[in-house]
Design an enzyme around this catalytic site. Structure first.
Site, PDB file in Angstrom:
ATOM      1  CB  CYS A  15       2.724  -0.699  13.496  1.00 46.52           C
ATOM      2  SG  CYS A  15       2.895  -0.527  11.704  1.00 46.52           S
TER       3      CYS A  15
ATOM      4  CB  CYS B  32       6.981  -4.511   9.046  1.00 45.00           C
ATOM      5  SG  CYS B  32       8.279  -3.712  10.019  1.00 45.00           S
TER       6      CYS B  32
ATOM      7  CG  HIS C 139       6.613   5.498  18.683  1.00 44.25           C
ATOM      8  ND1 HIS C 139       5.962   6.575  18.118  1.00 44.25           N
ATOM      9  CD2 HIS C 139       7.050   4.731  17.645  1.00 44.25           C
ATOM     10  CE1 HIS C 139       5.989   6.454  16.792  1.00 44.25           C
ATOM     11  NE2 HIS C 139       6.640   5.355  16.490  1.00 44.25           N
TER      12      HIS C 139
ATOM     13  CB  CYS D  77       1.450   2.584   8.391  1.00 47.56           C
ATOM     14  SG  CYS D  77       2.641   1.393   7.812  1.00 47.56           S
TER      15      CYS D  77
ATOM     16  CD  GLU E 299      -1.266  -0.258   3.668  1.00 47.06           C
ATOM     17  OE1 GLU E 299      -1.748   0.766   4.165  1.00 47.06           O
ATOM     18  OE2 GLU E 299      -1.543  -1.414   4.032  1.00 47.06           O
TER      19      GLU E 299
ATOM     20  CB  CYS F  29       5.969  -1.276  16.247  1.00 47.72           C
ATOM     21  SG  CYS F  29       7.698  -0.861  15.891  1.00 47.72           S
TER      22      CYS F  29
ATOM     23  CB  SER G 296       9.400   5.089  14.909  1.00 46.06           C
ATOM     24  OG  SER G 296       8.936   5.390  13.618  1.00 46.06           O
TER      25      SER G 296
ATOM     26  CB  CYS H 178       3.196   7.748   2.873  1.00 41.16           C
ATOM     27  SG  CYS H 178       3.797   6.702   4.216  1.00 41.16           S
TER      28      CYS H 178
END
Length: 346
Positions: A119, A112, A216, A333, A92, A116, A214, A105
């Protein structure tokens, strides 16, 4: 025989390829320019001979992603794309229009493996890395679809760019080509969850792209709870690498901070974050967490988000709240890909 993908070549690479197949180097300029004229196939290269087109078709391929589905936000015009890869996988990308131009983006991996917890991209793990041309073609296909030049690129879609760094480096080289897309490095942002050795490697390349971390969380225990990568690299190690990056490139670092209700949005969190980042050439991008169906995390109240921002600014840290884009089309995402994979639409 594995065919070479023409979209994976720089202009100099193309000249070398021409030599390898017994053609004059000037043909490289012709072929290279055709790639960025939105052609559909090698046969569309009208100013080269039929024999050369046949030779190219035998030894190479153009490479093309197909728009599988797209969704346009009725709120802000954001478009979310699902692209079908040649092997049937789905990735995407997102197109966002701003006053300063069009930003995209894009993804660097199918899935992945960073894990995380907030996500959606990580839920099914990593399928495979994207090749450099597959990263590039997301930009090309979006430009063709919207009939507008892309001016800014964010490597912040599915995947960890540093986990596929060889292909990402090649992509950066190709997308910056003067006779290609010619997108300046300062208009490209790479987002990472904090793979420290690669931050140093990128810094030593001394290309002035924007680096987003990232982060966080400001304390180690919280970060380990929500981001498995924190077990490998501490916050202090990441900050040390960021300082090296700033010294090498003179570029400001962006720290992404997803606010999760009751997890990392407390007074002690903002205080510690301010201390950790004090004196660093940086900017904090606050992101109220997007709801992921498979997770229990919730975003804080809007007033609480603004309070966090003001407290951080009082600590001397430049800070903004990310504008939410495409909320009605699952613009965050990994969300849209997950939705379609769950329906078996791969």
């Amino acid at each position: 025989m594995n065919k070479i993908c023409l979209k994976s070549l720089t202009e100099n690479d193309m000249k070398e390829f021409m030599k390898e197949i017994g053609e004059k180097p000037f043909r490289a300029n012709q072929i290279f320019s055709w790639i960025y004229k939105e052609i559909e196939s090698i046969d569309d290269m009208r100013n080269i001979s039929k024999d050369l087109r046949k030779k190219l078709s035998e030894k190479s391929k153009l490479g093309k992603l197909e728009i599988y589905k797209k969704f346009e936000s009725k709120i802000d015009g954001t478009i979310k794309y699902l692209f079908a890869l040649e092997d049937g996988n789905i990735i995407e990308s997102v197109m966002m229009k701003y006053e300063h131009g069009v930003s995209v983006c894009i993804s660097t991996q199918v899935g992945c493996r960073m894990g995380c917890n907030f996500c959606a991209s990580t839920i099914d793990g990593l399928e495979r890395n994207l090749q450099s041309w597959e990263i590039l073609d997301q930009v090309l296909q979006i430009q063709k679809d919207i009939k507008t030049r892309v001016s800014n690129i964010v490597l912040m879609g599915s995947g960890e760019p540093f986990d596929n760094f060889e292909n990402v480096k090649k992509f950066l080289e190709i997308v910056n080509e003067k006779n290609g897309l010619n997108i300046g490095y300062r208009h490209i942002t790479l987002s990472t969850c904090g793979i420290v050795p690669k931050i140093y490697e990128l810094a030593d390349m001394q290309i002035p792209i924007n680096l987003a971390i990232s982060l966080h969380a400001a304390d180690e225990n919280t970060r380990r709870e929500i981001m498995p990568i924190a077990k490998s690299y501490t916050i202090d190690e990441i900050i040390k690498a960021c300082k090296y990056y700033i010294k090498k490139t003179n570029r400001r670092i962006t720290f992404e901070y997803s606010l999760i209700k009751g997890i990392n949005d407390r007074k002690e969190d903002v205080n510690l974050l301010g201390k950790k980042l004090k004196g660093i050439l940086c900017h904090v991008n606050l992101i109220p967490i997007n709801k992921v169906e498979e997770r229990s995390y919730e975003k804080p109240d809007k007033n609480y988000v603004y309070k966090f921002k003001e407290n951080l600014k009082q600590a001397g840290i430049n800070c903004t709240i990310r504008r939410e884009m495409g909320s009605d089309i699952k613009g965050a995402c990994g969300q849209l890909r997950r939705k379609h994979l769950n329906k078996g639409e791969k």
